[in-house]
Write a protein that holds these residues in place. Structure first.
Motif, PDB file in Angstrom:
ATOM      1  N   LYS A 109      31.157  32.244  39.822  1.00 17.33           N
ATOM      2  CA  LYS A 109      31.100  32.675  41.222  1.00 17.33           C
ATOM      3  C   LYS A 109      32.018  33.870  41.456  1.00 17.33           C
ATOM      4  O   LYS A 109      31.659  34.815  42.154  1.00 17.33           O
ATOM      5  N   LEU A 149      24.329  35.901  46.243  1.00 13.11           N
ATOM      6  CA  LEU A 149      25.723  35.484  46.378  1.00 13.11           C
ATOM      7  C   LEU A 149      25.846  34.400  47.450  1.00 13.11           C
ATOM      8  O   LEU A 149      26.541  33.403  47.257  1.00 13.11           O
ATOM      9  N   SER A 156      30.927  37.658  42.572  1.00 13.82           N
ATOM     10  CA  SER A 156      31.547  38.349  43.700  1.00 13.82           C
ATOM     11  C   SER A 156      32.061  39.723  43.278  1.00 13.82           C
ATOM     12  O   SER A 156      31.877  40.705  44.002  1.00 13.82           O
TER      13      SER A 156
END
Length: 137
Positions: free
Chosen positions: A13, A70, A17
């Motif tokens: 994650k 995202l 990002s």
């Protein structure tokens, strides 16, 4: 879920990002390069300019889809923070654009720029995300 899986998921994650933020910077840098290139006559032909603008537009569309992916990878709280920030920045930009238009019509603002509204949207979004992060800690 064990600790190793959770840690790997968190790293993925975080990497998503970082890639998303990097792609935004590349997209914006490309836009600035094209804008300044047109302004200072760096390009040899209109065809070159049109191709660069098309490429930048495609890059912008890719950034949109990256943002959607995202959002899908975020938990419910993070999605709520993002949704609230998007709603606030969209509303604030809507009000600001109408006000800006009226100021331009009244000739209080002489040289209106779209980039001014983009800056308002960006700052409202960033401030909203920060406020949401603080609020839900």
């Amino acid at each position: 879920m064990n600790k190793l899986t959770a840690l790997t998921s968190k790293k993925e994650k975080g990497m998503k990002s970082l890639i998303f933020v990097a792609s935004i910077f590349i997209w914006i840098a490309m836009m600035i390069f094209i804008d300044k290139g047109i302004l200072y006559g760096w390009f040899a032909s209109d065809m070159q300019i049109n191709l660069l603008i098309a490429f930048d537009t495609i890059l912008g569309i890719v950034v949109i889809f990256m943002f959607i992916n995202l959002l899908k990878s975020m938990d419910e709280l993070q999605r709520k923070i993002q949704f609230d920030a998007l709603a606030f920045s969209m509303g604030a930009t809507f009000v600001a654009s109408i006000t800006y238009s009226l100021l331009t019509t009244a000739q209080i603002v002489r040289d209106s720029e779209t980039s001014d509204l983009i800056l308002i949207m960006t700052f409202c979004y960033m401030a909203s995300v920060i406020c949401g992060q603080v609020k839900y800690r």
